[in-house]
Design an enzyme around this catalytic site. Structure first.
Site, PDB file in Angstrom:
ATOM      1  N   ASN A 133       0.835  -1.201   0.000  1.00  0.00           N
ATOM      2  CA  ASN A 133       0.000   0.000   0.000  1.00  0.00           C
ATOM      3  C   ASN A 133       0.872   1.255   0.000  1.00  0.00           C
ATOM      4  O   ASN A 133       1.685   1.411  -0.919  1.00  0.00           O
ATOM      5  CB  ASN A 133      -1.100  -0.025   1.067  1.00  0.00           C
ATOM      6  CG  ASN A 133      -0.668  -0.168   2.500  1.00  0.00           C
ATOM      7  OD1 ASN A 133      -0.247  -1.238   2.933  1.00  0.00           O
ATOM      8  ND2 ASN A 133      -0.796   0.899   3.278  1.00  0.00           N
ATOM      9  N   ASP A 134       0.774   2.146   0.949  1.00  0.00           N
ATOM     10  CA  ASP A 134       1.325   3.506   0.837  1.00  0.00           C
ATOM     11  C   ASP A 134       2.790   3.567   0.381  1.00  0.00           C
ATOM     12  O   ASP A 134       3.636   2.828   0.896  1.00  0.00           O
ATOM     13  CB  ASP A 134       1.285   4.204   2.204  1.00  0.00           C
ATOM     14  CG  ASP A 134      -0.072   4.198   2.848  1.00  0.00           C
ATOM     15  OD1 ASP A 134      -1.006   3.597   2.293  1.00  0.00           O
ATOM     16  OD2 ASP A 134      -0.205   4.781   3.933  1.00  0.00           O
ATOM     17  N   TRP A 184      -3.765  -7.086   3.854  1.00  0.00           N
ATOM     18  CA  TRP A 184      -3.159  -6.133   4.784  1.00  0.00           C
ATOM     19  C   TRP A 184      -2.884  -6.854   6.092  1.00  0.00           C
ATOM     20  O   TRP A 184      -3.674  -7.683   6.556  1.00  0.00           O
ATOM     21  CB  TRP A 184      -4.116  -4.967   5.011  1.00  0.00           C
ATOM     22  CG  TRP A 184      -3.538  -3.853   5.823  1.00  0.00           C
ATOM     23  CD1 TRP A 184      -2.847  -2.776   5.366  1.00  0.00           C
ATOM     24  CD2 TRP A 184      -3.628  -3.701   7.248  1.00  0.00           C
ATOM     25  NE1 TRP A 184      -2.496  -1.949   6.422  1.00  0.00           N
ATOM     26  CE2 TRP A 184      -2.956  -2.505   7.588  1.00  0.00           C
ATOM     27  CE3 TRP A 184      -4.193  -4.461   8.264  1.00  0.00           C
ATOM     28  CZ2 TRP A 184      -2.854  -2.052   8.889  1.00  0.00           C
ATOM     29  CZ3 TRP A 184      -4.083  -4.013   9.568  1.00  0.00           C
ATOM     30  CH2 TRP A 184      -3.423  -2.810   9.870  1.00  0.00           C
ATOM     31  N   PHE A 235       4.542   1.459  10.322  1.00  0.00           N
ATOM     32  CA  PHE A 235       3.613   2.170   9.453  1.00  0.00           C
ATOM     33  C   PHE A 235       4.343   3.270   8.674  1.00  0.00           C
ATOM     34  O   PHE A 235       5.547   3.444   8.791  1.00  0.00           O
ATOM     35  CB  PHE A 235       2.458   2.746  10.280  1.00  0.00           C
ATOM     36  CG  PHE A 235       1.339   1.763  10.531  1.00  0.00           C
ATOM     37  CD1 PHE A 235       1.539   0.401  10.468  1.00  0.00           C
ATOM     38  CD2 PHE A 235       0.069   2.212  10.853  1.00  0.00           C
ATOM     39  CE1 PHE A 235       0.510  -0.506  10.701  1.00  0.00           C
ATOM     40  CE2 PHE A 235      -0.973   1.329  11.098  1.00  0.00           C
ATOM     41  CZ  PHE A 235      -0.755  -0.033  11.022  1.00  0.00           C
ATOM     42  N   ASP A 248       2.339   8.662  10.398  1.00  0.00           N
ATOM     43  CA  ASP A 248       2.818   9.046   9.068  1.00  0.00           C
ATOM     44  C   ASP A 248       3.687  10.314   9.098  1.00  0.00           C
ATOM     45  O   ASP A 248       3.352  11.323   8.468  1.00  0.00           O
ATOM     46  CB  ASP A 248       1.646   9.240   8.098  1.00  0.00           C
ATOM     47  CG  ASP A 248       0.649   8.095   8.130  1.00  0.00           C
ATOM     48  OD1 ASP A 248       1.070   6.976   8.471  1.00  0.00           O
ATOM     49  OD2 ASP A 248      -0.535   8.318   7.812  1.00  0.00           O
TER      50      ASP A 248
END
Length: 498
Positions: free
Chosen positions: A44-45, A69, A110, A171
């Protein structure tokens, strides 16, 4: 067992999982041809985007053990041209008490960012562990070779969110301004998304400055993946707001007051209006360009590729610029022209009202190509539609439709009939001005369509999963005549993903 030994053992385990499973992707039906994908598992990101000594680094959220995920690692790839990529060893694996618990599904390293501190590459990331107090902290890993990373002894360098802010606190995006380093972290104040601002003189000791920006009550209840950066003579704040109908990747243009520690927004719009675009991150490369990648998917949607045991891809890299009108524009980086192969060109295709015109009867393009066209519309025409049917089946039952609606001054990407596995959506982007011309620049891959309108005034990105034999391309008009001033189609070669 020491912290570093634990981390290195977890890295070895993750890298072995990649080695053991990547062969399964060789025959996967919807693997993309020139978009970045993980070698296996879940992606993902984008994280830690940076260029150093001519080498581009793309880190990303990665689960090497599953195509779902789960326990988040940082995957890693490098490139010298933003087109061809080399998969590197996994950079970060969950290993510390604030990010690892084998009984938990919500845990890991993350999203975050990267900076160079002299010759040391520093990764800033969020340690996340559901049920832990605090749930999310900010941490650092460093490397002198840009490949092998060691977690810092001072971790976590920010141990939880400040008083009054949500425990959704993740983040970190770091940059330097003047003599100080700054960091924004995505969070919330009550039910309003926000970004927290920190500053540091040494990248280790961080002082909380305050809330740099906050939702006005309509912009989501948590702001993920914040990115605050200069562009032209302005500053841009980009976020991925959660739980809002107003968009998924918002850009606000304004000014940054470093003395007060606040961002003052002047305007707002979406950086991409497609359904499959999230968690965008930018960086400044060694040419001074502001480059963007985003996850070309969206949380909570279906991933038909899971049938072949993989999930997730990145958008093509895009350069951001600020127009004289204060509007952020997004265009494909020119390096992508290196993929161009067989070419078809037509001039001045005049279509009458309600006419269709097949484009590639003489040369059958497959499902990976670049297309550019310019529509010239009748003067003062109030309504009608002009556009293209892409990835169309022979009987027309499958197609992705890209068109301009004169009545609403919108470009629309309609995937309602894009295939039984495709998400059914009508993606809309309103244009700034209505005129008698509209240009499309479109990138089609095995299971994606990315549309750039009027030199990046609007973009729309979406994933599609039609039958692999559905490859027809058709121009069409509805309720109006129009002229396709030019149309160019290039078949695109496969990018290297070694």
């Amino acid at each position: 067992m020491t912290q570093h030994k634990t981390h290195f053992e977890q890295l070895a385990r993750a890298n072995q999982a990649v080695t053991d499973t990547k062969h399964e992707q060789k025959e996967a039906s919807y693997r993309l041809h020139y978009h970045f994908m993980a070698p296996t598992g879940w992606l993902n990101d984008p994280n830690g985007l940076i260029q150093h000594n001519g080498v581009y680094h793309l880190f990303y959220q990665f689960n090497p053990y599953s195509y779902h995920w789960g326990a988040m690692h940082w995957g890693h790839a490098t490139s010298r041209d933003l087109v061809n990529w080399k998969h590197e060893p996994v950079a970060l694996a969950p290993s510390e008490p604030y990010e690892y618990d084998e009984t938990k599904s919500e845990m890991g390293c993350f999203s975050g960012s990267a900076v160079m501190n002299g010759d040391v590459m520093m990764l800033f990331y969020t340690g996340h562990l559901e049920g832990h107090d605090p749930k999310e902290v900010q941490a650092i890993a460093t490397s002198t070779d840009g490949i092998h990373f060691t977690k810092h002894a001072a971790n976590p360098v920010i141990n939880g969110s400040p008083e009054g802010l949500s425990d959704e606190f993740r983040d970190p995006k770091v940059w330097k301004h003047g003599e100080l380093w700054y960091m924004v972290v995505g969070t919330a104040v009550g039910h309003d998304g926000a970004v927290a601002l920190y500053k540091s003189s040494n990248l280790i000791d961080w002082e909380y400055v305050g809330i740099a920006a906050k939702s006005d009550g309509t912009q989501g209840d948590m702001w993920e993946c914040p990115d605050l950066f200069p562009l032209g003579d302005k500053y841009v704040l980009m976020t991925s707001p959660m739980n809002t109908d107003r968009g998924k990747s918002t850009v606000m243009v304004g000014s940054m007051d470093y003395d007060k520690g606040v961002f003052i927004p002047e305007s707002q719009h979406e950086i991409d209006y497609g359904i499959d675009f999230y968690a965008a991150q930018t960086f400044e490369d060694e040419k001074g360009r502001r480059i963007l990648f985003a996850w070309m998917d969206f949380p909570f949607t279906e991933f038909p590729s899971k049938t072949d045991k993989w999930s997730g891809a990145m958008t093509i890299p895009r350069e951001l610029t600020l127009g004289k009108d204060g509007y952020v524009r997004s265009q494909p980086v020119p390096e992508l022209t290196a993929l161009r192969d067989n070419h078809m060109h037509d001039d001045k295709l005049v279509l009458s009202e309600d006419e269709t015109h097949p484009l590639h009867a003489d040369y059958p393009f497959q499902h990976s190509y670049e297309l550019k066209c310019k529509w010239v519309l009748p003067e003062n025409k109030a309504d009608g539609k002009v556009g293209l049917h892409l990835r169309q089946s022979k009987d027309g039952s499958e197609q992705t439709t890209v068109f301009y609606d004169l009545a609403t001054n919108e470009v629309i990407v309609d995937t309602t009939h894009a295939g039984k596995l495709s998400h059914k959506a009508v993606n809309k982007a309103g244009l700034l001005h209505k005129n008698d011309e509209v240009t499309f620049h479109i990138f089609v891959d095995t299971c994606s369509v990315e549309v750039f309108v009027n030199d990046g005034e609007a973009t729309l990105s979406t994933r599609i999963y039609p039958d692999l034999a559905s490859n027809d391309i058709t121009l069409y008009t509805e309720g109006t005549g129009a002229t396709a001033e030019y149309i160019d189609i290039w078949e695109l070669k496969n990018a290297e993903m070694s």
